[in-house]
Design a protein around this motif. Sequence first.
Motif, PDB file in Angstrom:
ATOM      1  N   LEU A   1      20.676  15.132  69.027  1.00  0.00           N
ATOM      2  CA  LEU A   1      20.603  16.489  68.786  1.00  0.00           C
ATOM      3  C   LEU A   1      21.238  17.305  69.932  1.00  0.00           C
ATOM      4  O   LEU A   1      21.120  17.104  71.193  1.00  0.00           O
ATOM      5  CB  LEU A   1      19.087  16.903  68.995  1.00  0.00           C
ATOM      6  N   LYS A   2      22.317  18.309  69.550  1.00  0.00           N
ATOM      7  CA  LYS A   2      22.939  18.812  70.585  1.00  0.00           C
ATOM      8  C   LYS A   2      23.351  20.422  69.810  1.00  0.00           C
ATOM      9  O   LYS A   2      23.699  20.279  68.731  1.00  0.00           O
ATOM     10  CB  LYS A   2      24.109  18.145  71.279  1.00  0.00           C
ATOM     11  N   THR A   3      23.894  21.041  70.913  1.00  0.00           N
ATOM     12  CA  THR A   3      24.323  22.422  70.373  1.00  0.00           C
ATOM     13  C   THR A   3      25.691  22.409  70.768  1.00  0.00           C
ATOM     14  O   THR A   3      26.307  21.285  71.522  1.00  0.00           O
ATOM     15  CB  THR A   3      23.736  23.618  70.995  1.00  0.00           C
ATOM     16  N   ASP A   4      26.533  23.359  70.592  1.00  0.00           N
ATOM     17  CA  ASP A   4      27.862  23.735  71.456  1.00  0.00           C
ATOM     18  C   ASP A   4      27.749  23.910  72.650  1.00  0.00           C
ATOM     19  O   ASP A   4      29.090  23.572  73.338  1.00  0.00           O
ATOM     20  CB  ASP A   4      28.532  24.918  70.601  1.00  0.00           C
ATOM     21  N   GLN A   5      26.904  24.383  73.432  1.00  0.00           N
ATOM     22  CA  GLN A   5      26.851  24.300  74.756  1.00  0.00           C
ATOM     23  C   GLN A   5      26.369  22.973  75.569  1.00  0.00           C
ATOM     24  O   GLN A   5      25.425  22.552  75.761  1.00  0.00           O
ATOM     25  CB  GLN A   5      25.560  25.187  75.241  1.00  0.00           C
ATOM     26  N   GLU A   6      27.625  22.273  75.815  1.00  0.00           N
ATOM     27  CA  GLU A   6      27.744  21.073  76.461  1.00  0.00           C
ATOM     28  C   GLU A   6      26.922  21.215  77.842  1.00  0.00           C
ATOM     29  O   GLU A   6      27.241  22.244  78.851  1.00  0.00           O
ATOM     30  CB  GLU A   6      29.123  20.504  76.540  1.00  0.00           C
ATOM     31  N   GLY A   7      25.999  20.110  77.986  1.00  0.00           N
ATOM     32  CA  GLY A   7      25.451  20.075  79.552  1.00  0.00           C
ATOM     33  C   GLY A   7      24.265  21.169  79.531  1.00  0.00           C
ATOM     34  O   GLY A   7      23.657  21.432  80.778  1.00  0.00           O
ATOM     35  N   VAL A   8      23.842  21.868  78.877  1.00  0.00           N
ATOM     36  CA  VAL A   8      22.728  22.723  78.763  1.00  0.00           C
ATOM     37  C   VAL A   8      21.654  22.152  78.170  1.00  0.00           C
ATOM     38  O   VAL A   8      21.642  21.916  76.883  1.00  0.00           O
ATOM     39  CB  VAL A   8      23.255  24.110  78.211  1.00  0.00           C
ATOM     40  N   PRO A   9      20.584  22.069  78.743  1.00  0.00           N
ATOM     41  CA  PRO A   9      19.252  21.682  78.241  1.00  0.00           C
ATOM     42  C   PRO A   9      18.830  22.347  77.059  1.00  0.00           C
ATOM     43  O   PRO A   9      18.855  23.596  77.000  1.00  0.00           O
ATOM     44  CB  PRO A   9      18.384  21.340  79.321  1.00  0.00           C
ATOM     45  N   LEU A  10      18.401  21.745  75.813  1.00  0.00           N
ATOM     46  CA  LEU A  10      18.033  22.698  74.765  1.00  0.00           C
ATOM     47  C   LEU A  10      16.594  23.342  75.063  1.00  0.00           C
ATOM     48  O   LEU A  10      15.674  22.982  75.635  1.00  0.00           O
ATOM     49  CB  LEU A  10      17.532  21.618  73.568  1.00  0.00           C
ATOM     50  N   THR A  11      16.722  24.752  74.574  1.00  0.00           N
ATOM     51  CA  THR A  11      15.594  25.417  74.730  1.00  0.00           C
ATOM     52  C   THR A  11      14.734  25.291  73.638  1.00  0.00           C
ATOM     53  O   THR A  11      15.202  24.867  72.403  1.00  0.00           O
ATOM     54  CB  THR A  11      15.983  26.877  74.871  1.00  0.00           C
ATOM     55  N   PRO A  12      13.521  25.809  73.564  1.00  0.00           N
ATOM     56  CA  PRO A  12      12.541  25.797  72.384  1.00  0.00           C
ATOM     57  C   PRO A  12      13.240  26.451  71.236  1.00  0.00           C
ATOM     58  O   PRO A  12      13.157  25.740  69.969  1.00  0.00           O
ATOM     59  CB  PRO A  12      11.145  26.368  72.795  1.00  0.00           C
ATOM     60  N   ASP A  13      13.901  27.275  71.526  1.00  0.00           N
ATOM     61  CA  ASP A  13      14.607  28.130  70.089  1.00  0.00           C
ATOM     62  C   ASP A  13      15.576  27.337  69.674  1.00  0.00           C
ATOM     63  O   ASP A  13      16.090  27.607  68.468  1.00  0.00           O
ATOM     64  CB  ASP A  13      15.015  29.477  70.614  1.00  0.00           C
ATOM     65  N   GLN A  14      16.257  26.607  70.566  1.00  0.00           N
ATOM     66  CA  GLN A  14      17.489  25.700  69.945  1.00  0.00           C
ATOM     67  C   GLN A  14      16.746  24.257  69.299  1.00  0.00           C
ATOM     68  O   GLN A  14      17.290  23.968  68.485  1.00  0.00           O
ATOM     69  CB  GLN A  14      18.477  25.573  70.966  1.00  0.00           C
ATOM     70  N   PHE A  15      15.670  23.792  70.133  1.00  0.00           N
ATOM     71  CA  PHE A  15      15.075  22.460  69.769  1.00  0.00           C
ATOM     72  C   PHE A  15      14.678  22.396  68.170  1.00  0.00           C
ATOM     73  O   PHE A  15      14.968  21.622  67.731  1.00  0.00           O
ATOM     74  CB  PHE A  15      14.133  22.111  70.793  1.00  0.00           C
ATOM     75  N   THR A  16      13.845  23.530  68.033  1.00  0.00           N
ATOM     76  CA  THR A  16      13.072  23.519  67.014  1.00  0.00           C
ATOM     77  C   THR A  16      13.786  23.456  65.519  1.00  0.00           C
ATOM     78  O   THR A  16      13.459  22.758  64.778  1.00  0.00           O
ATOM     79  CB  THR A  16      11.870  24.536  66.804  1.00  0.00           C
ATOM     80  N   PRO A  17      14.892  24.449  65.415  1.00  0.00           N
ATOM     81  CA  PRO A  17      15.575  24.532  64.308  1.00  0.00           C
ATOM     82  C   PRO A  17      16.294  23.257  64.098  1.00  0.00           C
ATOM     83  O   PRO A  17      16.525  22.895  63.231  1.00  0.00           O
ATOM     84  CB  PRO A  17      16.483  25.768  64.601  1.00  0.00           C
ATOM     85  N   LEU A  18      16.871  22.398  65.283  1.00  0.00           N
ATOM     86  CA  LEU A  18      17.680  21.158  65.036  1.00  0.00           C
ATOM     87  C   LEU A  18      16.851  20.103  64.569  1.00  0.00           C
ATOM     88  O   LEU A  18      17.153  19.289  63.563  1.00  0.00           O
ATOM     89  CB  LEU A  18      18.117  20.745  66.400  1.00  0.00           C
ATOM     90  N   VAL A  19      15.606  20.297  64.889  1.00  0.00           N
ATOM     91  CA  VAL A  19      14.514  19.354  64.483  1.00  0.00           C
ATOM     92  C   VAL A  19      14.143  19.353  63.035  1.00  0.00           C
ATOM     93  O   VAL A  19      14.197  18.515  62.048  1.00  0.00           O
ATOM     94  CB  VAL A  19      13.177  19.407  65.130  1.00  0.00           C
ATOM     95  N   GLN A  20      14.200  20.631  62.662  1.00  0.00           N
ATOM     96  CA  GLN A  20      13.769  21.099  61.311  1.00  0.00           C
ATOM     97  C   GLN A  20      14.845  20.636  60.442  1.00  0.00           C
ATOM     98  O   GLN A  20      14.721  20.066  59.278  1.00  0.00           O
ATOM     99  CB  GLN A  20      13.302  22.550  60.950  1.00  0.00           C
ATOM    100  N   GLN A  21      15.958  20.927  60.828  1.00  0.00           N
ATOM    101  CA  GLN A  21      17.079  20.401  59.941  1.00  0.00           C
ATOM    102  C   GLN A  21      17.394  18.987  59.776  1.00  0.00           C
ATOM    103  O   GLN A  21      17.831  18.377  58.794  1.00  0.00           O
ATOM    104  CB  GLN A  21      18.331  21.098  60.703  1.00  0.00           C
ATOM    105  N   ASN A  22      16.616  18.066  60.667  1.00  0.00           N
ATOM    106  CA  ASN A  22      17.137  16.783  60.624  1.00  0.00           C
ATOM    107  C   ASN A  22      15.868  16.173  60.287  1.00  0.00           C
ATOM    108  O   ASN A  22      15.836  14.597  60.369  1.00  0.00           O
ATOM    109  CB  ASN A  22      17.705  16.241  61.909  1.00  0.00           C
ATOM    110  N   LEU A  23      14.611  16.277  60.005  1.00  0.00           N
ATOM    111  CA  LEU A  23      13.655  15.806  59.580  1.00  0.00           C
ATOM    112  C   LEU A  23      13.596  15.085  58.286  1.00  0.00           C
ATOM    113  O   LEU A  23      14.167  15.510  57.199  1.00  0.00           O
ATOM    114  CB  LEU A  23      12.402  16.587  59.601  1.00  0.00           C
TER     115      LEU A  23
END
Length: 274
Positions: A250-272
Amino acid sequence: MSNRNSHQNKQAARDRMRAERERQAKKDRARRQLVVGGAVVAILAIAGGIGYAVTQMNGGGNAGKEWTAAAEKKALVKPAHTTGPQGTTVIIGDQKAKNTLHVYEDMRCPYCAQFEQLTGTTVAKDIKNGTFKAQYTMGTFLDAKTGAGSKNALSALGAALNVSPDAFLEYKSALYSAKNHPKETDDAFAGDQKLIEIAQQVKALKGNKTFEKAVTNGTYDRWALAMSKSFNDTKDVSSTPTLKLNGKILKTDQEGVPLTPDQFTPLVQQNLKK
């Protein structure tokens, strides 16, 4: 009389001047010796400081090596709530959950601390409500620079896991919290007393003598090394924190930046897995 006295007076004056020059010369020599000696001491001190800094930059100090050598002599004790030949598989949550979030962290990692402070509560809630079960693989690569804090904290986490999975999660959260987590260059977690002190913030560990004895005795030191090797053997993980959901990072385009809840939850939902 007067002529004789005049000659004697001149000779006496010359003697006094010569004596004064000799005394001054001695003072000058002594002063030069002090200056040179001080310069040598300063140079040695600077050189020693540089040497110490270089040593530290290159993984100096024997704390990490000594810790590893001592741990390798101990018997492997696997914490409760682990599986696998060496107890390095740590899965927390509903074992029947379809989805698995695999978390890779290092206890000295500042970015892991940021992730835990920002998103750790969200992860804990998702584990509790069955969105996924979580597997933890902990590395200790930051100790390779200098120190033993990652390994020692991981050993203490093993002691917490032996108490309960909840104690493991809560203790990990406490270690990563803003008030407790040291700077990456600060090897504070190498001290057992520091780890025990932080454990007093966790209900299940507060005053828990069995836990404290396991920390001070290094009961799970060998297990920490085995877990660290498991991390090192993971070929597609090169940094922490790394999160995989069902094997996908799970990652965003922001390399080296820890996932925030607003980023983490959508990524999880997309890959469940549905």
